[in-house]
Every structure is written in C-alpha cells, then in structure tokens.
Design an enzyme around this catalytic site. Structure first.
Site, short mmCIF file in Angstrom:
data_model
loop_
_atom_site.label_atom_id
_atom_site.label_comp_id
_atom_site.label_asym_id
_atom_site.label_seq_id
_atom_site.Cartn_x
_atom_site.Cartn_y
_atom_site.Cartn_z
N CYS A 331 0.66 -1.25 0.04
CA CYS A 331 -0.11 -0.28 0.10
C CYS A 331 1.74 1.08 0.29
O CYS A 331 1.57 1.59 -1.13
CB CYS A 331 -0.97 0.17 1.39
SG CYS A 331 -2.81 0.97 1.17
N HIS A 429 -3.71 -5.37 1.02
CA HIS A 429 -2.66 -5.74 2.75
C HIS A 429 -3.09 -7.01 3.31
O HIS A 429 -4.15 -7.94 2.57
CB HIS A 429 -3.96 -5.12 3.50
CG HIS A 429 -3.41 -3.27 3.41
ND1 HIS A 429 -2.03 -2.55 4.30
CD2 HIS A 429 -3.93 -2.32 3.09
CE1 HIS A 429 -2.69 -1.67 4.10
NE2 HIS A 429 -3.38 -1.68 3.13
#
Length: 488
Positions: A331, A429
């Site tokens: 991310c 994630h």
C-alpha cells in the site's frame, strides 16, 4: 429481539478490553448465542474492510471472527485514523467524512453520537447479545463532556459495565479504585464488577487484595485472568511490545516502524513464522542486515517517506537492493517505492509532490475517493492463492504496473515488479496471510521449503483458548445472568 448489552471498559489503554470482548464473543457463540461486538468510537490505524463495503477498526473485525459473524460497519460506527499529532481522518459508518483536529471533532461529537445510537439500535434488534468495548479510560475527566466512547454511551443506552485492569503494569488496586472515584454516582452504579487481567503467580497471594477491593467498593471481582502467552490476535493499533527470541530462524525481515504505520497486522504471519526473524526498526536505530525489507502501509505516505529519509534508511534500502536483497512494499509502502507521490488536493497534508525511492517504475497520485475492497486472487508467477483487502486513496500508474504481482479474481491485476524481480509492491493488505502465498513469498526471499503456517487456524485456536479461560477463571454464573442465559 432486544439484545442483552454488556460493556467492557478499561482503567487504561491496553488493559485488555479488546481481548476480553473477543473472549466473551467466543464464549457466547459456543453457547449458541447470536452475538455481535461493538465499539462506538475507535482510534486506530489498523482497519478492516467490511461485508457492506466500509471500513472499521481491526479489533472489531477480530471480535467478529470470534463471534462467527462477518465484519459490518455497525460494529464500529466511528473510526478515527490519526494523520498527525493533533488531527485524524473521521470515518462514520465505514466512510470518511473528512479530516478534523481535536477541537473540530469535539464539536462534531453530537453528530457522531447519532451514528453510534443508530448502529446500536440495529444491532440490538438483530442479535441476542452485544458485547461492547470502551476506548481508553472512562476516568478521563477532560473527555467526559459529549463522551460517546465510554460512560456517555453506557448512560445513553443504560447498559451494565465490566471494568478491566492490567495487573502486569502494577498498581491494579489504585487503577480500579481510582477509576471508580472519578466516575459520577450513576456511572459508578452501572459498574457490575471487575476483571483483573494478565495475572502471573499464586492466586492465594492476591486473594487478600481482592477481598479488600470487594469490601472497599462493594463490587465483586468477576475474574482474575492469567497472563496468556502466545495469543494470535491482530493488534488494535500498537506495535508488538517486545521481540521474542527464536531459535532456528533462517530468514531475517526488517520493517521500518513508520510514525503513521497502518495495518501492520500485515506482518503477523512473518512475526509468527518459526523460521523468520521479523524486526520492527525504530527511530535512531541502525538499519539491520537482512534478507527482506517490507515497507508497510502508512496513513501519511509523504510525511513517512520524509521521515524515512531523515533516518538515512532510504540509502540503506537502496544499498540492500544493490547487494541483492529483496523489498516488498504494501500500500503506502508500494507508493514510496515508486518515482514520485503526488498529493495535489492535500488529501494527507499540505498539497505537493515528493520523489519516491525510484525502485519501481510507477507514480502515485492521491485522490479523495478511498478504495475499499475485500479481494481474492493468484500470486504471479506460480498461482498461489492470495486473500486480502484494499484500503487506499492512491492511484498508481506506470510501466511497472505491466508486471503485476497479483491477478485478482475480479479480473483486475494489482501491483508492480521491478525488472530484476528484487522489488515488488502491492495494494493488497493481508498479502502474507494465506499459507500458499506466504510459502511462495518466503521462498522468493530465500527461505526454501518454509515450514507451513496457517494464520486462520491459529486465530481460531486462540478464540477457543480465550473462551476456555472465561470458563476457568471468570464468574460464569454472573456472566450468564448479565446475558440472560440459564445458569452455567
């Protein structure tokens, strides 16, 4: 249906509220009770994507797993994600409503309370029991006005409260008696008992203190919970408190402990793997020699990138790659690995752009709309199953994206890879959570034939262990009465 609602509050942050709520959720589920977790207001940078496409605190997603239900935005109607020392992104019913400083949010609490009570009403109508987690301590005098997180909520819905204190910190009796003393008369009346958490030693030596506490306060001790080593629970926010020495590790992973690190639960599988040494590197520390660097997510990518440079770790990471080391960015970490990060609208701070580390051929532009998805896919190459979730405001483009890391089941591809294969980045994630993906990524980093690790099974075993602890160490007759169950 009108649920029995019981709230768990703590004398301090990290007293064990989240764990006790998870324990009670699994204990009730094992008795056939339809139960939901609830936290009116959470402040955390670890979050989860819900079944209804919103965002809640990670702890409530964990508690939902313990309860055997899919995470929903009603489980945590107000989430605060700090993006500076004085401000936070405010998320209501799973969607960001804006950034606010402390004064602005205090004024907003009347609106936030409406959201809290709306979620409470829906849960109370749908479930037989709701186990509620407070935030911080109910004895914070400066936060009592317009409180929605602790006694303000409990008074509004008229629910009983269990007060938890951590004996491992020391001063447990002062914490409990002092907290009661700082409550109003009506708030004290709704405290139905105490739980002493993280006890080590001979309970016989503690008993005189427990007897005194009950005489002094007129409140029963509902349980003394032992210090439980080896629990596999995703952290609400704080980084692991200690480094546990392991024997037989064959791979070292270094993770910069960024000031605004988010969703560091991505690293849980690496921390728990018996053959992996996973080190969070803090400010002022020398960056260690390692096989793999993982750049984690960040709530303030440009600010954390500047901090990384101030530590001199950018040079250490570039040197690591030059000498053959591997890097994975997740991310915000992937965004840092690119050529540049642009924030033209000031989404995460002052508008502007910063150069990235230049290890991936991509650039990222932050945008107001946050991407929230639960996803499945296949790791490229090899096809190992990946499960995870996306929570990001950035849109990344560039030639590096033509060599993706994951092929998603919805037809999209995700991530970027360097030409030499040493550096990869992804928005997913939970990249390491699926056993096959973990084995493949560890193998790519140099750990051949890694021992298997199943996080889901470990978490389920932890929930059952917590429920067993409730049965063994708490007053289950009192708990049954609170939740309207037959006597145990």
């Amino acid at each position: 249906m009108s649920a029995r609602v019981v709230m768990v509050q703590g004398c301090t942050s990290d007293a064990g509220k989240s764990t006790v709520v998870a324990a009670l959720c699994r204990w009730l589920r094992r008795r056939g009770v339809a139960v939901a977790p609830f936290k009116p207001q959470n402040m955390a940078l670890n979050s989860a994507v819900t079944v209804d496409g919103g965002e809640i605190g990670r702890a409530q997603a964990v508690q939902a797993q313990a309860a055997g239900v899919a995470p929903h935005t009603d489980f945590n109607p107000v989430l605060l994600k700090p993006n500076s020392d004085t401000g936070a992104q405010v998320i209501v019913h799973g969607r960001a409503v804006g950034n606010m400083d402390a004064v602005g949010y205090h004024a907003y609490k009347r609106v936030a309370m409406d959201a809290v009570l709306a979620s409470h009403a829906r849960l109370a109508a749908r479930y037989a029991a709701v186990v509620v987690e407070g935030a911080g301590s109910p004895a914070e005098i400066n936060l009592r006005d317009r409180d929605i997180a602790n006694m303000g909520y409990a008074e509004a819905v008229d629910c009983p409260v269990i007060l938890v204190a951590d004996i491992d910190r020391g001063g447990v009796f002062a914490h409990l008696v002092g907290t009661l003393a700082l409550l109003s008369e009506s708030e004290r009346a709704r405290v139905v008992g105490f739980v002493v958490n993280r006890f080590r030693g001979d309970i016989g030596l503690l008993q005189p203190g427990l007897d005194w506490l009950e005489r002094e306060t007129g409140k029963p001790v509902l349980g003394v919970l032992p210090y439980l080593h080896g629990l596999v629970l995703e952290a609400e926010d704080a980084l692991p408190r200690s480094r546990e020495a392991k024997e037989g590790t064959r791979l070292r992973v270094a993770v910069p402990a960024l000031p605004r690190i988010s969703n560091h639960t991505d690293l849980d599988a690496l921390r728990l793997h018996p053959e992996v040494e996973c080190l969070f590197v803090g400010p002022g520390e020398s960056f260690p020699a390692c096989d793999l660097v993982v750049l984690p997510g960040s709530k303030s990518t440009r600010a954390d990138l500047a901090w990384l440079r101030a530590q001199g770790w950018d040079k250490a990471i570039l040197r690591h790659v030059r000498y053959g080391g591997k890097v994975i960015g997740i991310c915000g970490g992937m965004q840092m690995l690119g050529r540049a990060v642009h924030d033209p609208e000031g989404i995460e701070g002052a508008a502007g752009s910063d150069a990235g580390l230049g290890l991936l051929d991509l650039e990222t532009t932050l945008a107001p709309t946050k991407q929230l998805r639960n996803v499945r896919g296949r790791l490229l190459p090899g096809g190992a199953t990946v499960t995870g979730y996306e929570i990001h405001c950035g849109v990344s483009t560039g030639r590096g994206m033509t060599m993706p890391v994951v092929q998603l089941d919805d037809g999209r591809s995700d991530g970027a890879r360097s030409g030499d294969g040493r550096v990869l980045g992804t928005y997913l994630h939970g990249l390491f959570d699926a056993p096959d993906a973990l084995a493949a990524l560890l193998g790519d980093a140099g750990l051949d034939r890694a021992a298997p690790l199943d996080l889901v099974a470990l978490r389920e075993a932890t929930f059952d262990r917590l429920a067993d602890t409730v049965d063994a160490h708490m007053d289950t007759a009192m708990l049954a009465s609170l939740f309207g169950l037959p006597p145990c």
